[in-house]
Design an enzyme around this catalytic site. Sequence first.
Site, mmCIF file in Angstrom:
data_model
loop_
_atom_site.group_PDB
_atom_site.id
_atom_site.type_symbol
_atom_site.label_atom_id
_atom_site.label_comp_id
_atom_site.label_asym_id
_atom_site.label_seq_id
_atom_site.Cartn_x
_atom_site.Cartn_y
_atom_site.Cartn_z
ATOM 1 N N HIS A 89 3.522 -8.921 13.218
ATOM 2 C CA HIS A 89 2.219 -8.602 12.198
ATOM 3 C C HIS A 89 3.592 -8.638 10.793
ATOM 4 O O HIS A 89 4.327 -7.487 10.856
ATOM 5 C CB HIS A 89 1.711 -7.225 12.326
ATOM 6 N N GLU A 94 3.277 -6.068 7.989
ATOM 7 C CA GLU A 94 3.385 -5.145 7.787
ATOM 8 C C GLU A 94 4.589 -4.417 9.018
ATOM 9 O O GLU A 94 5.549 -3.530 8.638
ATOM 10 C CB GLU A 94 2.580 -4.224 7.818
ATOM 11 N N THR A 136 0.174 1.344 9.757
ATOM 12 C CA THR A 136 -0.958 1.789 9.328
ATOM 13 C C THR A 136 -2.790 1.753 9.810
ATOM 14 O O THR A 136 -3.493 2.596 9.761
ATOM 15 C CB THR A 136 -1.347 1.806 8.063
ATOM 16 N N CYS A 168 0.971 -1.440 0.026
ATOM 17 C CA CYS A 168 -0.142 0.104 0.027
ATOM 18 C C CYS A 168 1.130 1.222 0.189
ATOM 19 O O CYS A 168 2.164 1.545 1.096
ATOM 20 C CB CYS A 168 -1.195 0.195 1.512
ATOM 21 N N SER A 224 -6.879 -10.294 10.747
ATOM 22 C CA SER A 224 -6.957 -8.847 10.516
ATOM 23 C C SER A 224 -6.454 -7.872 11.460
ATOM 24 O O SER A 224 -7.419 -8.124 12.294
ATOM 25 C CB SER A 224 -7.550 -8.898 9.839
ATOM 26 N N SER A 225 -5.757 -6.876 11.605
ATOM 27 C CA SER A 225 -5.112 -5.745 12.752
ATOM 28 C C SER A 225 -6.277 -5.319 13.056
ATOM 29 O O SER A 225 -7.349 -4.611 13.964
ATOM 30 C CB SER A 225 -3.922 -5.775 12.326
HETATM 31 FE FE1 SF4 Z 1 -2.939 1.079 2.799
HETATM 32 FE FE2 SF4 Z 1 -4.774 2.733 5.557
HETATM 33 FE FE3 SF4 Z 1 -5.704 -0.023 3.185
HETATM 34 FE FE4 SF4 Z 1 -3.428 -0.587 5.477
HETATM 35 S S1 SF4 Z 1 -5.769 -0.251 5.736
HETATM 36 S S2 SF4 Z 1 -3.795 -0.871 3.083
HETATM 37 S S3 SF4 Z 1 -2.768 1.642 5.588
HETATM 38 S S4 SF4 Z 1 -5.077 2.808 3.236
#
Ligand code: SF4
Length: 318
Positions: A124, A126, A164, A96, A222-223
């Site tokens: 996680h 990310e 995020t 993303c 899914s966080s």
């Molecule tokens: Fe991107 Fe926010 Fe969606 Fe995560 S939640 S994929 S950071 S837009």
Amino acid sequence: MKVILAQPRGFCAGVVRAIEIVELALRKYGAPVYVRHEIVHNRHVVERLKSKGARFVEELSEVPEGSVTIFSAHGVARKVQVEAEARNLPVLDATCPLVSKVHNQAKRYIAQGRTLILIGHAGHPEVEGTLGQIDGNVILVQNESDVAALDLPAETPIAYVTQTTLSVDDTRAIIAALQRRFNDVSGPSTSDICYATQNRQSAVRELAKLVDVILVVGAKNSSNSNRLREIGEEAGVPSYLIADGSTLEEHWVRGAKTVGLTAGASAPEILVDDVISSLRRLGDVEVTTLSGVEENVTFRLPVQLSDLPAPNRAERVN
Ligand code: SF4
């Protein structure tokens, strides 16, 4: 029973882009294409893409020579990028853009000579990706106690970035603790946080004022979906994570006059409809939608796919 849908809910722009990258790669290069890690944390999405010819792997060593390889929306560590380059794998990066923005911000802070604090959840993908993008002093902090335990002098120049799927509200106390503990703290402006995380959390807070129970459509891993459920609970409303309509447990909604329904950023609208169908099997249901933010964020596709017409985003429900 009244069902009130949160607005906004479900797919964010980063998830839509990631799914489109897999679909367009299949169209352009043919099956199979290889995706490192679940493209987004939702089994329905993963199974649907599998049925079209995507293969999901955890390590690049599982990708055959020369095969099209897609990095998931969560981002990857630098060593994964280096391994793909060394093997000459044709890569499409579905990270993303808001996650990439965090990586770039983190690198800028390190270049300024600051010790970097990453606020996020250990393990996680990310967080693993962001930690693995940084050469330098980076420390993961998950809560205020972690801040108290930091073995650094108060004059150490510090900067922080955040996972995020944590909103401004989630990180406020940790950032305040950093500011109390250190004299020189830098951080991104609040406009840099993920709009989708903030909007979905704010919508659940509004929903919680109106309903007897909250159902959050989303996967266990899914966080952001878990966080939506916690926010419902924090507001004093019994809240449950639900994968799809088949996993609805009747006792969750027994006696409830009004049910709030939302979905995490990786959960498709088709699963929200599926939960509503299951609720209808229990009795009459009247569905309304909370007024809330209308999102119109879109992210550009990778240049390798720009020659293909993009799928119709307005119609994306699965
Ligand atoms: Fe991107 Fe926010 Fe969606 Fe995560 S939640 S994929 S950071 S837009």
